[in-house]
Scaffold this active site. Structure first.
Site, PDB file in Angstrom:
ATOM      1  N   HIS A   1      38.649  31.256 -64.352  1.00  9.06           N
ATOM      2  CA  HIS A   1      38.969  32.751 -64.337  1.00  9.06           C
ATOM      3  C   HIS A   1      38.641  33.530 -62.877  1.00  9.06           C
ATOM      4  O   HIS A   1      37.699  32.920 -62.381  1.00  9.06           O
ATOM      5  CB  HIS A   1      38.508  33.519 -65.211  1.00  9.06           C
TER       6      HIS A   1
ATOM      7  N   ASP B   1      37.076  37.368 -61.849  1.00  7.39           N
ATOM      8  CA  ASP B   1      36.819  38.707 -62.493  1.00  7.39           C
ATOM      9  C   ASP B   1      37.619  39.883 -61.976  1.00  7.39           C
ATOM     10  O   ASP B   1      37.852  39.883 -60.860  1.00  7.39           O
ATOM     11  CB  ASP B   1      35.348  39.011 -62.106  1.00  7.39           C
TER      12      ASP B   1
ATOM     13  N   HIS C   1      36.179  30.772 -60.862  1.00  8.46           N
ATOM     14  CA  HIS C   1      35.001  30.189 -61.213  1.00  8.46           C
ATOM     15  C   HIS C   1      35.015  29.812 -62.767  1.00  8.46           C
ATOM     16  O   HIS C   1      35.966  30.250 -63.454  1.00  8.46           O
ATOM     17  CB  HIS C   1      33.710  31.018 -61.057  1.00  8.46           C
TER      18      HIS C   1
ATOM     19  N   ARG D   1      21.744  27.747 -70.894  1.00  2.45           N
ATOM     20  CA  ARG D   1      22.074  28.348 -69.641  1.00  2.45           C
ATOM     21  C   ARG D   1      21.964  29.799 -70.331  1.00  2.45           C
ATOM     22  O   ARG D   1      22.705  30.200 -71.216  1.00  2.45           O
ATOM     23  CB  ARG D   1      23.295  28.166 -68.833  1.00  2.45           C
TER      24      ARG D   1
HETATM   25  O1  AKG Z   1      27.596  32.634 -67.112  1.00  2.65           O
HETATM   26  C1  AKG Z   1      27.875  32.511 -66.044  1.00  2.65           C
HETATM   27  O2  AKG Z   1      27.353  31.838 -65.072  1.00  2.65           O
HETATM   28  C2  AKG Z   1      29.524  32.871 -65.290  1.00  2.65           C
HETATM   29  C3  AKG Z   1      30.054  33.873 -66.658  1.00  2.65           C
HETATM   30  C4  AKG Z   1      31.262  34.459 -65.688  1.00  2.65           C
HETATM   31  O3  AKG Z   1      31.904  34.157 -64.967  1.00  2.65           O
HETATM   32  C5  AKG Z   1      31.700  35.880 -66.557  1.00  2.65           C
HETATM   33  O4  AKG Z   1      31.113  36.279 -67.496  1.00  2.65           O
HETATM   34  O5  AKG Z   1      32.691  36.431 -65.870  1.00  2.65           O
HETATM   35 FE   FE2 Z   2      33.164  35.594 -64.201  1.00  5.72          FE
END
Ligand code: AKG
Ligand code: FE2
Length: 282
Positions: free
Chosen positions: A147, A149, A214, A224
């Site tokens: 996606h 952001d 990403h 993680r």
């Molecule tokens: O959790 C991550 O490292 C990235 C998550 C992400 O891209 C988001 O929450 O928009």
């Molecule tokens: Fe993100």
């Protein structure tokens, strides 16, 4: 590979601009937010995520998530301290970007986040170890699908577990080595649409920022934990057409829309959907 920007470097403005134009993603070092604060918040987040589902659901609906979940009372003030610090950092970055773009006034971008009605979100993500990923031929099980952001800018901090990947324009996913003491910053869709946000035609000629695709793959052995600050404009702020879709003098393919409309569409659509199609003039 992504650029590493040293916040203290005198060339930071130019480095930020080229990183935002090339990939829309960079690692930021030499910030002043305390690692201790981030690690403490991470510990509390891990405790929260290990609660049974019914308790997390109940906490989500309560006025104070931390109290309802039985987390340390300091967590609320630590969260607020973190949000204040990371918002300040986001504004500093947007000011340095404006400087690098030669934009006047210097707060042309940061004012979107400084507005008292700005739309700021802090998201905590937890990806438990996923053993299947060892056998998977694709190299991992998706933890967070691909996606971009939708906001202006996202500032991510994670623990030292691998998982985040970015997609450069050549179309091959690149794993981002984790670094728990640095931040990873990405350009959001609203910053990609920046000329409209700033009403500043000069930016059109100075180049464009990219909102980077990403995703996160799970790790087979380690969990993680990430915290992402999303800086968005006020809900009523006008967001407008992507200039790169237009020739000079050509009429916009898109109708005008507000951040509120764009955000609602972004969160209602599937992660990979092309949301802008929904704003095409019919
Ligand atoms: O959790 C991550 O490292 C990235 C998550 C992400 O891209 C988001 O929450 O928009
Ligand atoms: Fe993100």
């Amino acid at each position: 590979m992504h650029t590493i920007v040293d916040l203290n470097s005198p060339t930071a403005p130019a480095q930020l601009v080229s990183a935002c134009e090339e990939l829309g993603f960079f690692k930021l070092t030499n910030h002043t937010i305390s690692l201790n604060l981030m690690e403490n918040l991470e510990d509390e987040a891990v405790k929260f995520f290990s609660l049974p589902l019914w308790k997390k659901d109940a906490a989500g609906a309560a006025p104070s998530v931390t109290a309802a979940a039985g987390l340390a009372t300091w967590a609320t003030s630590a969260l607020n301290e973190y949000i204040t610090a990371v918002k300040k950092l986001a504004c500093e970055l947007l000011e340095l970007m404006a400087e690098g773009l030669g934009l006047r006034p210097r707060n042309a971008l940061s004012k979107l986040l400084m507005d008292e009605e700005s739309d700021l979100i802090l998201r905590l993500n937890h990806y438990p170890p996923c053993p299947v990923s060892r056998e998977s031929s694709s190299g991992g099980v998706t933890g967070f699908g691909e996606h971009t952001d939708p906001q202006v800018i996202s500032i991510l901090r994670s623990n030292n577990t691998w998982g985040l990947q970015v997609l450069p324009r050549d179309g091959r996913w690149v794993p981002v080595p984790p670094d728990q003491s640095s931040f990873f910053v990405n350009v959001g869709d609203s910053l990609q649409m920046l000329p409209a946000l700033t009403d500043s035609p000069q930016v059109l000629t100075n180049g464009r920022f990219k909102s980077v695709k990403h995703r996160v793959l799970t790790n087979s052995l380690q969990s993680r934990v990430s915290m992402i600050f999303f800086g968005g404009p006020p809900l009523k702020e006008r967001v407008a057409p992507l200039p790169h879709l237009m020739e000079e003098g050509e009429e916009s393919l898109y109708r005008e829309f507000t951040w509120c409309e764009y955000k609602a569409t972004a969160y209602a659509s599937k992660l990979v959907d092309n949301r802008l199609e929904l704003f095409e003039k019919r």
